[in-house]
Design a protein around this motif. Structure first.
Motif, PDB file in Angstrom:
ATOM      1  N   ILE A 118       0.872  -1.176   0.000  1.00  0.00           N
ATOM      2  CA  ILE A 118       0.000   0.000   0.000  1.00  0.00           C
ATOM      3  C   ILE A 118       0.907   1.223   0.000  1.00  0.00           C
ATOM      4  O   ILE A 118       1.843   1.304   0.810  1.00  0.00           O
ATOM      5  CB  ILE A 118      -0.929   0.023   1.233  1.00  0.00           C
ATOM      6  N   GLU A 134      -1.367  -0.707  -4.158  1.00  0.00           N
ATOM      7  CA  GLU A 134      -2.622   0.030  -4.036  1.00  0.00           C
ATOM      8  C   GLU A 134      -2.312   1.424  -3.492  1.00  0.00           C
ATOM      9  O   GLU A 134      -1.684   1.556  -2.439  1.00  0.00           O
ATOM     10  CB  GLU A 134      -3.582  -0.695  -3.090  1.00  0.00           C
ATOM     11  N   LYS A 181      -3.347   4.869  -1.799  1.00  0.00           N
ATOM     12  CA  LYS A 181      -4.357   5.421  -0.898  1.00  0.00           C
ATOM     13  C   LYS A 181      -3.915   6.822  -0.486  1.00  0.00           C
ATOM     14  O   LYS A 181      -2.739   7.032  -0.158  1.00  0.00           O
ATOM     15  CB  LYS A 181      -4.503   4.543   0.352  1.00  0.00           C
ATOM     16  N   ALA A 208       1.009  -4.579   2.753  1.00  0.00           N
ATOM     17  CA  ALA A 208      -0.460  -4.528   2.747  1.00  0.00           C
ATOM     18  C   ALA A 208      -1.075  -5.389   3.849  1.00  0.00           C
ATOM     19  O   ALA A 208      -2.157  -5.072   4.355  1.00  0.00           O
ATOM     20  CB  ALA A 208      -0.992  -4.955   1.387  1.00  0.00           C
TER      21      ALA A 208
END
Length: 205
Positions: A81, A111, A113, A143
């Motif tokens: 992340i 990912e 964010k 993650a």
């Protein structure tokens, strides 16, 4: 990451964080109300935010990732992340986050964010730059465990060095400082941030 930061970045923080698309939609919605992120909705801050939308639109369309960076991203086998602290009015965020979003889009293993700095000052204060709350700040996390793997920001190294030099020059006004910095970004064409992430990804793997 300090023990404090590790406790602060919780699954709830990640769950409530925005995707890049959600971040862009939020900014558009705020501008429709003549507002920006944070508590200062002055004409100047709204103007900065409108300029930043133009910068992000341009970078979304024009940014092409180098082959070497694409290969580095494809070599990521862990699930990461990338948590980024940002604000809509921040020029450096507008210059860097679209490139970071392109990188994250290259692999299913990263990912992206985004969270707003001023809503998460407790996290921000674990990642100060020369004692200041400079953004954007990217924190690369495992993650599964949310353990920190590394961090980056607020600017490519050369931009940071030049920005600090200009800021400490009493003959350069704040307006000139901003103009010089954004000219650096325009001339650099995302070269430095891409090169830095090639090296960072190799270190983080």
């Amino acid at each position: 990451m300090s023990e404090t930061a590790e406790q602060l970045i919780t699954p709830t923080i990640i769950e409530q964080a925005m995707s890049y698309e959600e971040y862009r939609t939020m900014i558009d919605n705020l501008l429709n109300e003549n507002k920006t992120t944070g508590s200062n909705h002055s004409e100047g801050m709204v103007k900065y935010t409108k300029m930043n939308v133009h910068r992000m639109n341009r970078l979304d369309k024009q940014t092409l990732l180098k082959a070497e960076l694409g290969e580095a991203l494809e070599s990521v086998e862990q699930q990461w992340i990338w948590l980024v602290l940002t604000e809509a009015w921040c020029g450096d965020a507008a210059q860097n986050i679209p490139v970071i979003a392109k990188m994250a889009d290259q692999t299913d293993n990263i990912e992206l964010k985004l969270i707003l700095r001023d809503e998460h000052l407790d996290i921000m204060d674990q990642y100060l730059t020369n004692g200041g709350r400079s953004i954007p700040k990217l924190i690369c996390l495992d993650a599964e465990t949310l353990e920190e793997i590394g961090s980056w920001g607020p600017r490519p190294k050369e931009a940071q060095e030049k920005a600090m030099k200009w800021k400490n020059d009493s003959e350069i006004s704040n307006k000139e400082w901003g103009e010089k910095l954004h000219k650096w970004y325009a001339d650099n064409r995302t070269e430095d941030i891409q090169e830095e992430f090639v090296q960072l990804i190799k270190e983080w793997i």
